[in-house]
Motif scaffolding. Sequence first.
Motif, mmCIF file in Angstrom:
data_model
loop_
_atom_site.group_PDB
_atom_site.id
_atom_site.type_symbol
_atom_site.label_atom_id
_atom_site.label_comp_id
_atom_site.label_asym_id
_atom_site.label_seq_id
_atom_site.Cartn_x
_atom_site.Cartn_y
_atom_site.Cartn_z
ATOM 1 N N GLY A 94 0.806 -1.211 0.000
ATOM 2 C CA GLY A 94 0.000 0.000 0.000
ATOM 3 C C GLY A 94 0.839 1.260 0.000
ATOM 4 O O GLY A 94 0.490 2.255 -0.652
ATOM 5 N N LEU A 95 1.959 1.218 0.705
ATOM 6 C CA LEU A 95 2.854 2.380 0.721
ATOM 7 C C LEU A 95 3.448 2.612 -0.660
ATOM 8 O O LEU A 95 3.575 3.760 -1.119
ATOM 9 N N ALA A 96 3.792 1.534 -1.343
ATOM 10 C CA ALA A 96 4.382 1.649 -2.681
ATOM 11 C C ALA A 96 3.378 2.183 -3.701
ATOM 12 O O ALA A 96 3.756 2.892 -4.644
ATOM 13 N N SER A 97 2.086 1.869 -3.502
ATOM 14 C CA SER A 97 1.067 2.292 -4.466
ATOM 15 C C SER A 97 0.348 3.575 -4.053
ATOM 16 O O SER A 97 -0.551 4.034 -4.759
ATOM 17 N N GLY A 98 0.712 4.140 -2.896
ATOM 18 C CA GLY A 98 0.095 5.379 -2.439
ATOM 19 C C GLY A 98 -1.304 5.196 -1.888
ATOM 20 O O GLY A 98 -2.149 6.095 -2.019
ATOM 21 N N ALA A 99 -1.598 4.077 -1.263
ATOM 22 C CA ALA A 99 -2.929 3.804 -0.720
ATOM 23 C C ALA A 99 -3.258 4.747 0.431
ATOM 24 O O ALA A 99 -2.364 5.239 1.134
ATOM 25 N N GLU A 100 -4.556 4.988 0.635
ATOM 26 C CA GLU A 100 -5.011 5.849 1.714
ATOM 27 C C GLU A 100 -5.168 5.047 3.011
ATOM 28 O O GLU A 100 -5.288 3.834 2.992
ATOM 29 N N GLY A 101 -5.156 5.771 4.129
ATOM 30 C CA GLY A 101 -5.426 5.140 5.417
ATOM 31 C C GLY A 101 -4.234 4.462 6.067
ATOM 32 O O GLY A 101 -4.398 3.787 7.085
ATOM 33 N N LEU A 102 -3.042 4.621 5.517
ATOM 34 C CA LEU A 102 -1.888 3.930 6.077
ATOM 35 C C LEU A 102 -1.494 4.473 7.452
ATOM 36 O O LEU A 102 -1.016 3.727 8.306
ATOM 37 N N ARG A 103 -1.707 5.775 7.672
ATOM 38 C CA ARG A 103 -1.360 6.339 8.973
ATOM 39 C C ARG A 103 -2.234 5.726 10.077
ATOM 40 O O ARG A 103 -1.739 5.407 11.161
ATOM 41 N N ASP A 104 -3.504 5.560 9.790
ATOM 42 C CA ASP A 104 -4.387 4.902 10.758
ATOM 43 C C ASP A 104 -3.958 3.456 10.981
ATOM 44 O O ASP A 104 -3.977 2.955 12.112
ATOM 45 N N ALA A 105 -3.575 2.778 9.907
ATOM 46 C CA ALA A 105 -3.120 1.386 10.027
ATOM 47 C C ALA A 105 -1.876 1.298 10.900
ATOM 48 O O ALA A 105 -1.711 0.350 11.680
ATOM 49 N N ALA A 106 -0.979 2.279 10.776
ATOM 50 C CA ALA A 106 0.234 2.301 11.597
ATOM 51 C C ALA A 106 -0.119 2.446 13.072
ATOM 52 O O ALA A 106 0.468 1.778 13.939
ATOM 53 N N GLU A 107 -1.083 3.335 13.386
ATOM 54 C CA GLU A 107 -1.517 3.516 14.770
ATOM 55 C C GLU A 107 -2.135 2.237 15.318
ATOM 56 O O GLU A 107 -1.901 1.854 16.470
#
Length: 284
Positions: free
Chosen positions: A239-252
């Motif tokens: 997802g990080l490589a493709s620019g997906a949304e919501g990754l910051r929430d996933a990290a939390e």
Amino acid sequence: ILQQDRQIKVIRRSLTKKVLSAIKDLQANRPDDYATFWAQFGRAFKEGLLSDPDNRDTVLGLSSFASTFSPDNPTTLTDYVGRMREGQEQIFYATGESRQVLERSPHLEAFKAKGFEVLLLTDPVDEVWVDAVPEFQGKALQSVAKGEVDLGDTDTDKPDHGEFAELLTWLQETLDEHVKEVRLSTRLTSSPACLITDTFGITPQLARMYRASGQDVPVGKRILELNPDHALVTAMRDGLASGAEGLRDAAELLYGTALLAEGGSLDDPAHFAAILADRLAKTF
């Protein structure tokens, strides 16, 4: 004044040796009586590992500990060393509030999968004496939740950091408020992540003990280890490589679940719950 009298000190040493000799006889010849003694006085007996350095080796040899080897019967360190796998140089242990919590801890996953026995230490004094006792019979004591661990992995078993380099860097920047480092793990088999304390750092359990006694001891930032084979971690990488949304929430959520899995508590439970509810709502 009387406590410091030379003759009192001689009497104290003599009585201590007699008591230790009697316990040694129980352990060797009357195991049922020893088990009764240990159930009643084991927690207090282990305080001798801190208060009586002259007899520390003897006290350690006479102590018993719960372990993953048996769900019912505690083990001595001598028996543990006798069962150690070929090439194993460390006595592995885990500290926590209860056996049930420790057995479900992500820190134990690889140890159980590879057949390494782990001591399960649940008494408050265990948090302290493990730092005061460097080794037993030449085998160093190693926490499963601190520093680096050697499980006999070959180079082919170790994860490829290059494949996850971008994710590791991004997570470290995103979770900078909570963690000091993000790295791939060799401890995990089914959980996505776990939190590790530095080799000489203070564990959250020990910090809670200090706070309960009125001492404010900061824990400091810890290390977040990721399971490179878990679907969540690989999905975040992609997802990080493709620019997906919501990754910051996933990290939390990743950090929060790692904290909860080890029996820790969240700094802001309401914020965690709000993120989780929002993410769940988007799945339907």
